[in-house]
Design a protein around this motif. Structure first.
Motif, PDB file in Angstrom:
ATOM      1  N   LEU A 336       0.620  -1.049  -0.370  1.00 21.37           N
ATOM      2  CA  LEU A 336      -0.604   0.015   0.461  1.00 21.37           C
ATOM      3  C   LEU A 336       0.847   1.198  -0.066  1.00 21.37           C
ATOM      4  O   LEU A 336       1.773   1.817   0.791  1.00 21.37           O
ATOM      5  N   VAL A 337       0.785   2.137  -1.160  1.00 18.76           N
ATOM      6  CA  VAL A 337       1.331   2.880  -0.825  1.00 18.76           C
ATOM      7  C   VAL A 337       0.158   4.269  -1.045  1.00 18.76           C
ATOM      8  O   VAL A 337      -0.672   4.242  -1.682  1.00 18.76           O
ATOM      9  N   ARG A 338       0.977   5.703  -1.617  1.00 23.37           N
ATOM     10  CA  ARG A 338      -0.264   6.052  -1.572  1.00 23.37           C
ATOM     11  C   ARG A 338      -0.353   7.355  -3.283  1.00 23.37           C
ATOM     12  O   ARG A 338       0.576   7.589  -3.439  1.00 23.37           O
ATOM     13  N   ASP A 339      -1.206   7.554  -3.303  1.00 21.93           N
ATOM     14  CA  ASP A 339      -1.954   8.503  -3.991  1.00 21.93           C
ATOM     15  C   ASP A 339      -1.759   9.449  -4.129  1.00 21.93           C
ATOM     16  O   ASP A 339      -3.237  10.384  -3.641  1.00 21.93           O
ATOM     17  N   ASN A 340      -1.681  10.739  -4.069  1.00 23.75           N
ATOM     18  CA  ASN A 340      -1.454  12.508  -3.297  1.00 23.75           C
ATOM     19  C   ASN A 340      -2.248  12.975  -4.602  1.00 23.75           C
ATOM     20  O   ASN A 340      -2.301  13.899  -4.772  1.00 23.75           O
ATOM     21  N   GLY A 341      -2.163  12.430  -5.644  1.00 22.64           N
ATOM     22  CA  GLY A 341      -3.636  13.296  -6.655  1.00 22.64           C
ATOM     23  C   GLY A 341      -2.159  13.887  -7.780  1.00 22.64           C
ATOM     24  O   GLY A 341      -2.704  14.938  -8.252  1.00 22.64           O
ATOM     25  N   VAL A 342      -0.739  14.016  -7.451  1.00 21.45           N
ATOM     26  CA  VAL A 342       0.415  14.527  -8.423  1.00 21.45           C
ATOM     27  C   VAL A 342      -0.089  13.395  -9.622  1.00 21.45           C
ATOM     28  O   VAL A 342       0.273  12.743  -9.494  1.00 21.45           O
ATOM     29  N   PRO A 343      -0.227  13.798 -10.638  1.00 26.87           N
ATOM     30  CA  PRO A 343      -0.476  13.541 -12.102  1.00 26.87           C
ATOM     31  C   PRO A 343       0.779  12.870 -12.486  1.00 26.87           C
ATOM     32  O   PRO A 343       1.905  13.202 -12.360  1.00 26.87           O
ATOM     33  N   GLY A 344       0.857  11.275 -12.325  1.00 29.34           N
ATOM     34  CA  GLY A 344       1.676  10.118 -12.704  1.00 29.34           C
ATOM     35  C   GLY A 344       2.101   9.748 -11.667  1.00 29.34           C
ATOM     36  O   GLY A 344       3.306   8.986 -11.956  1.00 29.34           O
ATOM     37  N   ARG A 345       2.117  10.531 -10.761  1.00 36.24           N
ATOM     38  CA  ARG A 345       3.277   9.957  -9.728  1.00 36.24           C
ATOM     39  C   ARG A 345       2.613   9.226  -8.346  1.00 36.24           C
ATOM     40  O   ARG A 345       1.483   9.658  -8.319  1.00 36.24           O
ATOM     41  N   LEU A 346       2.859   8.260  -7.469  1.00 33.65           N
ATOM     42  CA  LEU A 346       2.694   7.843  -6.483  1.00 33.65           C
ATOM     43  C   LEU A 346       3.518   8.366  -5.276  1.00 33.65           C
ATOM     44  O   LEU A 346       5.286   8.257  -5.518  1.00 33.65           O
ATOM     45  N   ARG A 347       3.234   7.929  -4.001  1.00 38.79           N
ATOM     46  CA  ARG A 347       4.715   8.011  -3.170  1.00 38.79           C
ATOM     47  C   ARG A 347       4.825   6.405  -2.288  1.00 38.79           C
ATOM     48  O   ARG A 347       3.742   6.248  -1.890  1.00 38.79           O
ATOM     49  N   VAL A 348       5.974   7.020  -2.027  1.00 42.11           N
ATOM     50  CA  VAL A 348       6.096   5.824  -1.266  1.00 42.11           C
ATOM     51  C   VAL A 348       7.071   6.262   0.640  1.00 42.11           C
ATOM     52  O   VAL A 348       7.529   6.600   0.026  1.00 42.11           O
ATOM     53  N   THR A 349       6.523   5.673   1.573  1.00 42.72           N
ATOM     54  CA  THR A 349       6.615   6.172   2.611  1.00 42.72           C
ATOM     55  C   THR A 349       8.512   4.732   2.997  1.00 42.72           C
ATOM     56  O   THR A 349       8.249   3.719   2.482  1.00 42.72           O
ATOM     57  N   THR A 350       9.461   5.446   3.968  1.00 41.13           N
ATOM     58  CA  THR A 350      10.666   4.103   3.652  1.00 41.13           C
ATOM     59  C   THR A 350      10.069   3.209   4.984  1.00 41.13           C
ATOM     60  O   THR A 350       9.450   3.575   6.107  1.00 41.13           O
TER      61      THR A 350
END
Length: 372
Positions: A336-350
């Motif tokens: 499970l990672v985060r979709d912050n709504g930044v087009p084309g990108r996701l965010r992963v916690t270390t």
């Protein structure tokens, strides 16, 4: 159930959704920027001792101004940043979000505006709206940095009462240099609608993970520059809910005009006291997370992802034609990672090394699936 928009809520809240991230039961959860390391047993014992002592006096209200805690926080900031601050320059509340809310209650409100540089921490805009403060979205570059000239121009055009600078920035991980902060501060004072100047808030929730030194020393001689921090990330204390700010003592006096009586419980203060006693131990975990963060950046790049250089405990990566589809595919692989709504990108916690390995394996599998 009655639809929320059928209630007499304020117009600026209609159609909005509350802040939050999915909390799904999957093997690897890397979506909320939590510290993955559990609290050390020695600290658990110390918390138990301090909370036990506090519980014996729970028939009385807690220290309304949290003087002892603010003194400890001032000492921590002075020791780790090299810039001396005193307890009268520090204020603490229930998470940095309450700190931000108190600042906007005191310096924002109806008829006033706040400006931030999106994409950034979404609570800046949400708390602004919640306090009746108008929100203005300022520009970022394609690399998600603050364009100094464009930002200064935006401040001059909109003349905000409050300016938010997030460094390292959430969700992109990018840090802001000292020269840019100073330029924006000067622009905010020059463009301020009133004679007292605009408030500039530097959100340093992830400062301990940064390659850059803290921007805290910049508050010296700048009475409307504020630095906010949290114990949720570097201290691994997301469940504690303790945030704080450092600024001119007059700012601390101002937020006390709007804070609720006895807003920090005796239990919260006792737990924070214990955590601060173990600061060096907890910062040792930060060093491990920084190394893992840098490994994620390197390996994601080697996999072929487009990665935003990060100074935080998370990494923004892509670029996907359909980020929501990539998010779902990673979830199917147990990550499970985060979709912050930044087009084309996701965010992963270390996460831990094992969690990060599982994530990287999932990214490899998803990229292979998408390319087929």
């Amino acid at each position: 159930m009655t639809p929320i928009d059928d209630l007499p809520i304020r117009d600026e809240l209609r159609g909005k959704t509350p802040y939050g991230a999915p909390q799904l039961d999957v093997p690897v959860r890397l979506n909320t920027n939590e510290n993955p390391y559990p609290v050390p047993e020695d600290l658990v014992r110390r918390i138990t001792e301090r909370v036990s002592d506090a519980a014996r006096g729970m028939n009385r209200y807690p220290d309304r101004d949290a003087v002892v805690l603010r003194t400890q926080l001032a000492h921590y900031l002075s020791r780790t940043t090299g810039h001396q601050v005193g307890p009268t320059q520090v204020w603490a509340a229930n998470g940095s979000n309450e700190v931000l809310q108190q600042l906007l209650q005191a310096f924002g409100g109806p008829g006033r505006t706040a400006l931030g540089f999106d994409p950034s921490y979404s609570m800046h805009a949400l708390i602004s709206r919640g306090t009746g403060t108008g929100w203005i979205s300022g520009p970022r570059t394609e690399e998600f940095n603050i364009d100094r000239a464009a930002a200064v121009a935006a401040i001059a055009e909109h003349r905000p009462d409050v300016v938010f600078i997030c460094s390292p920035n959430n969700p992109t991980g990018t840090a802001v240099d000292e020269e840019t902060v100073l330029a924006l501060y000067e622009a905010a004072q020059a463009a301020a609608p009133g004679r007292h100047g605009a408030l500039v808030v530097v959100d340093e929730a992830y400062a301990e993970f940064s390659h850059r030194p803290s921007l805290l020393p910049l508050i010296e001689g700048r009475p409307t520059l504020v630095v906010t921090r949290t114990m949720s990330k570097a201290f691994g204390a997301a469940g504690l809910r303790l945030g704080y700010l450092a600024a001119d003592a007059a700012v601390v006096d101002a937020v006390q005009l709007v804070r609720l009586p006895y807003h920090l419980s005796a239990i919260t203060q006792a737990t924070a006291h214990a955590a601060l006693e173990f600061a060096d131990t907890l910062l040792g975990y930060v060093a491990e997370l920084k190394a893992e963060r840098d490994r994620l950046v390197t390996e994601l790049t080697d996999i072929g992802c487009e990665v935003t250089e990060s100074d935080a405990n998370f990494v923004q990566f892509g670029r996907f034609d359909d980020a929501q589809d990539a998010w779902r595919r990673l979830l199917e692989h147990g990550v499970l990672v985060r979709d912050n709504g930044v087009p084309g990108r996701l965010r992963v916690t270390t996460g831990t090394r094992a969690e990060n390995d599982a994530f990287l394996d999932a990214v490899r599998a998803v990229r292979k699936e998408i390319s087929q």
